[in-house]
Design a protein around this motif. Structure first.
Motif, PDB file in Angstrom:
ATOM      1  N   UNK A 153       0.878  -1.176   0.000  1.00  0.00           N
ATOM      2  CA  UNK A 153       0.000   0.000   0.000  1.00  0.00           C
ATOM      3  C   UNK A 153       0.911   1.222   0.000  1.00  0.00           C
ATOM      4  N   UNK A 154       1.373   1.596  -1.191  1.00  0.00           N
ATOM      5  CA  UNK A 154       2.286   2.738  -1.330  1.00  0.00           C
ATOM      6  C   UNK A 154       1.588   4.010  -0.859  1.00  0.00           C
ATOM      7  N   UNK A 155       2.316   4.954  -0.275  1.00  0.00           N
ATOM      8  CA  UNK A 155       1.676   6.180   0.210  1.00  0.00           C
ATOM      9  C   UNK A 155       1.089   6.997  -0.941  1.00  0.00           C
ATOM     10  N   UNK A 156      -0.108   7.513  -0.727  1.00  0.00           N
ATOM     11  CA  UNK A 156      -0.743   8.310  -1.767  1.00  0.00           C
ATOM     12  C   UNK A 156      -0.540   9.793  -1.458  1.00  0.00           C
ATOM     13  N   UNK A 157      -0.498  10.652  -2.481  1.00  0.00           N
ATOM     14  CA  UNK A 157      -0.087  12.044  -2.284  1.00  0.00           C
ATOM     15  C   UNK A 157      -1.150  12.979  -1.719  1.00  0.00           C
ATOM     16  N   UNK A 158      -2.415  12.566  -1.623  1.00  0.00           N
ATOM     17  CA  UNK A 158      -3.460  13.481  -1.180  1.00  0.00           C
ATOM     18  C   UNK A 158      -3.621  13.498   0.332  1.00  0.00           C
ATOM     19  N   UNK A 159      -3.700  12.325   0.948  1.00  0.00           N
ATOM     20  CA  UNK A 159      -3.821  12.266   2.413  1.00  0.00           C
ATOM     21  C   UNK A 159      -2.568  11.704   3.069  1.00  0.00           C
ATOM     22  N   UNK A 165       8.673   4.640   4.251  1.00  0.00           N
ATOM     23  CA  UNK A 165       9.889   4.526   5.043  1.00  0.00           C
ATOM     24  C   UNK A 165       9.848   5.598   6.126  1.00  0.00           C
ATOM     25  N   UNK A 166      10.436   5.352   7.288  1.00  0.00           N
ATOM     26  CA  UNK A 166      10.395   6.310   8.393  1.00  0.00           C
ATOM     27  C   UNK A 166      11.050   7.635   8.040  1.00  0.00           C
ATOM     28  N   UNK A 167      12.096   7.598   7.217  1.00  0.00           N
ATOM     29  CA  UNK A 167      12.798   8.831   6.860  1.00  0.00           C
ATOM     30  C   UNK A 167      12.303   9.430   5.538  1.00  0.00           C
ATOM     31  N   UNK A 168      11.222   8.882   4.974  1.00  0.00           N
ATOM     32  CA  UNK A 168      10.692   9.337   3.688  1.00  0.00           C
ATOM     33  C   UNK A 168       9.705  10.483   3.891  1.00  0.00           C
ATOM     34  N   UNK A 169       9.787  11.484   3.023  1.00  0.00           N
ATOM     35  CA  UNK A 169       8.826  12.585   3.045  1.00  0.00           C
ATOM     36  C   UNK A 169       7.897  12.419   1.853  1.00  0.00           C
ATOM     37  N   UNK A 170       6.611  12.422   2.104  1.00  0.00           N
ATOM     38  CA  UNK A 170       5.623  12.281   1.040  1.00  0.00           C
ATOM     39  C   UNK A 170       5.259  13.672   0.543  1.00  0.00           C
ATOM     40  N   UNK A 171       5.455  13.917  -0.737  1.00  0.00           N
ATOM     41  CA  UNK A 171       5.076  15.209  -1.330  1.00  0.00           C
ATOM     42  C   UNK A 171       3.573  15.214  -1.491  1.00  0.00           C
ATOM     43  N   UNK A 172       2.940  16.160  -0.836  1.00  0.00           N
ATOM     44  CA  UNK A 172       1.485  16.230  -0.833  1.00  0.00           C
ATOM     45  C   UNK A 172       0.995  17.107  -1.979  1.00  0.00           C
ATOM     46  N   UNK A 173      -0.162  16.727  -2.521  1.00  0.00           N
ATOM     47  CA  UNK A 173      -0.811  17.502  -3.583  1.00  0.00           C
ATOM     48  C   UNK A 173      -2.047  18.191  -2.997  1.00  0.00           C
TER      49      UNK A 173
END
Length: 179
Positions: A153-159, A165-173
């Motif tokens: 379940x890869x992270x999605x950019x909206x929510x 990954x703990x050190x990963x930053x998700x770019x939000x849209x």
């Protein structure tokens, strides 16, 4: 001309045992053991508490693999002495993980649960239901197992929901614009 990375010596931690038999490289440490077949034209020798990797400069394909072989051997030495870990966070309402024997059972918003069994040499740790730690001696296998778990379940950019990954930053849209 040899590789810049390949020329660097590898420091052998105390307690580790290195065996070089022809092109077969084996390292044993407190966390386990690992072996690697050194490519043709590349030699390795132990001098004191350092491992020296050198290449035959006459063979161009060998020079190309010099730095790679040295990096693989260095990660093996570090892996059997300290080990490697990858930490994953589970973000989302109702998303969680729980231990099921040696494996992990994930509830990720699907109509079913997903069970992941660890391959040989890998162990899982769950400090809490929203965090998974993958541990092992082989850097490549630890990274691949963590990537396979993240892919469930890869992270999605909206929510930002999913496994990251703990050190990963998700770019939000930005979401849909309201009236």
């Amino acid at each position: 001309m040899a590789s810049h990375i390949g020329k660097l010596p590898i420091t052998i931690p105390s307690g580790d045992e290195i065996t070089i038999n022809g092109q077969e490289f084996t390292v044993k440490g407190p966390k386990g053991s690992d072996s690697y077949t050194i490519p043709e034209g590349i030699t390795a020798k132990v001098e004191g508490d350092e491992l020296i990797v050198s290449a035959n400069d006459d063979l161009r394909p060998t020079r190309a693999k010099h730095g790679l072989a040295r990096s693989i051997m260095a990660s093996m030495v570090k892996g059997v002495h300290d080990g490697y870990t990858k930490s994953l966070d589970i973000v989302g309402t109702g998303y969680r993980a729980q231990m099921k024997g040696k494996g992990i059972e994930f509830s990720l918003g699907y109509s079913h649960t997903i069970t992941v069994e660890p391959p040989e040499g890998i162990e899982f740790e769950l400090p809490n239901p929203n965090q998974v730690i993958v541990k092992g001696t082989d850097k490549q296998v630890v990274g691949q197992v963590a990537a396979n778990i993240r892919k469930l379940r890869a992270p999605e950019p909206y929510k930002g929901k999913g496994i990251k990954y703990s050190d990963e930053r998700i770019r939000r849209k930005a979401g849909k614009a309201g009236k």
